[in-house]
Scaffold this motif. Structure first.
Motif, short mmCIF file in Angstrom:
data_model
loop_
_atom_site.label_atom_id
_atom_site.label_comp_id
_atom_site.label_asym_id
_atom_site.label_seq_id
_atom_site.Cartn_x
_atom_site.Cartn_y
_atom_site.Cartn_z
N GLY A 234 47.50 -25.19 -34.57
CA GLY A 234 46.08 -25.30 -34.87
C GLY A 234 45.17 -25.07 -33.69
N SER A 235 45.60 -24.25 -32.72
CA SER A 235 44.77 -23.98 -31.54
C SER A 235 43.67 -22.99 -31.88
N GLY A 236 42.64 -22.96 -31.03
CA GLY A 236 41.59 -21.97 -31.19
C GLY A 236 41.96 -20.61 -30.65
N ASP A 237 43.06 -20.51 -29.92
CA ASP A 237 43.58 -19.25 -29.40
C ASP A 237 45.10 -19.29 -29.57
N SER A 238 45.81 -18.50 -28.81
CA SER A 238 47.26 -18.44 -28.96
C SER A 238 47.91 -19.79 -28.66
N GLY A 239 49.08 -19.98 -29.23
CA GLY A 239 49.83 -21.20 -28.93
C GLY A 239 50.18 -21.27 -27.46
#
Length: 433
Positions: A280-285
């Motif tokens: 659920g990150s705003g960018d890559s894991g």
């Protein structure tokens, strides 16, 4: 920066029987010294600014301290707040060690003991070793709830609540060989835990939530261990290693719903990233930029905008990770050489399973080995430049090619493909069903 505090008259100090001194910053401080007593902790009513030279148990709150709250003035003592509050006016330090060793700053009561409204809640000053900070609530301080300023080694900050600082929650600066364990670090306006120019520390089992900046960051800090921390809801990245933060171990951490990448590594080498979960990150894991010789093994980076992303990052080992159900590519490699992508699962991504772009000369290419890339919305594996090696990969039911490799790449054999939208299944390599 201009600092605001309550206006205090010299008459207040005279009435309290306190000697007034003026610091170089023009701040009024009170500095009486505790009376010597027996070695065992004794119940005492202390006063603001007191230098403590024997083990004590507080019997009353200290309110509106004009400078420091309490100062450790001897080795091997205990200050037990006993459920009481040490409260300031936005200046000084709540409890400061003053370079003495092996103090225990604790709370034995069932009710919380707060240190609040200072510049720093607790500060371990240069040279402090073997000190324990435990079971305290550090609230609403300016620069940090707890700071280890060149304090090493074997200091332990454990089981505290560090909340609502105007800047950072816990800071290690030039501090080596210490432990931060079991702390709840929440709702601080800056970074939750900030570590700079520090080596050999353990940061484990902390809950770091709702930070106004990055939750946990290392800058110029090497050989640290970040283990089993929970990181949620930060306004920036969850965990960041940068500026020559080398040879650290990041293992078994969990991060969800952070506004930037789950883990970001930049300008750093030799780190090991093992068995973490970033969702659920705003960018890559996991994102690498100019990060080299990194081991990334056994991580779950599903459900992010991208799974694992490499840019200008060489000689990394990306093995046995799960990068499913992202809104982008499962694993993307751009302008990066000598990496090994092996035994990863990259399924059901909204773009490609694995995407590699950037030319390599013979012997410097990336190795794409025995990965599973099924059910992606574009190609299972797409390699747009050469010379890279593809061997033993399985690609099924993708909406583009199973494998699409530009001419000039190396076919290592044993690649398998079936059920992909492109009838030929693979381009540039030979695939069997």
């Amino acid at each position: 920066m201009m600092r605001l505090s309550r206006t205090l008259s010299t008459g207040w100090f005279a009435a309290a029987g306190v000697t007034v001194t003026t610091s170089l910053l023009g701040v009024l401080t009170a500095a009486p010294t505790a009376t010597a007593s027996a070695a065992a902790p004794t119940a005492q009513q202390l006063t603001c600014g007191q230098t403590v030279t024997t083990s004590v148990v507080l019997t009353a709150d200290l309110l509106d301290c004009p400078g420091d709250g309490l100062i450790v003035g001897a080795h091997d003592l205990t200050i037990d707040l006993n459920g009481h509050t040490v409260d300031g006016v936005g200046l000084g330090t709540g409890i400061r060690t003053n370079g003495f060793d092996r103090a225990t700053l604790t709370n034995s009561a069932a009710t919380p003991a707060e240190v609040r409204e200072f510049d720093y809640g607790v500060q371990l000053t240069p040279g402090t070793t073997g000190t324990i900070v435990e079971r305290l609530t550090l609230r609403s301080n300016e620069w940090a709830g707890v700071e280890l300023d060149n304090a090493d080694t074997n200091n332990r900050v454990r089981d505290n609540t560090v909340t609502q600082q105007s800047q950072r929650g816990i800071v290690l600066s030039g501090a080596d060989g210490n432990t931060l364990a079991g702390n709840t670090v929440t709702a601080n306006q800056g970074e939750g835990v900030y570590i700079e120019n520090s080596t050999g520390n353990r940061v484990e089992r902390n809950s770091i939530t709702d930070s106004g900046d990055t939750a946990l960051i290392l800058e110029g800090s090497s050989t640290n261990t970040l283990l089993s921390n929970t990181v949620d809801g930060s306004s920036d990245g969850a965990i960041v290693l940068r500026l020559a933060s080398n040879d650290n171990v990041v293992q078994s951490n969990s991060a969800t719903q952070n506004s930037d990448a789950g883990l970001s590594l930049s300008d750093s080498t030799g780190n090991r990233v093992l068995s973490n979960t970033f969702h659920g990150s705003g960018d890559s894991g996991i994102a690498l930029q100019y990060a080299h010789s990194t081991t990334i093994t056994g991580n779950d980076v599903s459900g992010n905008p991208g799974g694992i992303e490499l840019i200008h990052s060489d000689h990394n080992a990306i093995r046995s990770n799960i990068a499913n159900d992202t809104t982008g590519d499962g694993i993307s490699v751009e302008s990066s050489l000598g990496n090994t992508l092996e035994l990863n699962q990259v399924n059901r991504n909204d773009s490609r399973g694995i995407y590699v772009v950037g030319e390599a000369t013979a012997g410097t290419g990336n190795r794409i080995l025995r990965n599973t890339a099924n059910g992606n919305s574009a190609d299972g594996i797409h390699v747009s430049k050469f010379v890279h090696t593809l061997q033993g990969n399985t690609t099924r039911d993708n909406r583009g090619w199973g494998i699409h490799a530009e001419q000039g790449n190396s076919d290592g054999g044993a690649n398998r493909a079936s059920g992909n939208a492109e009838a030929a299944q693979c381009s540039g390599v030979i695939c069997t069903p």
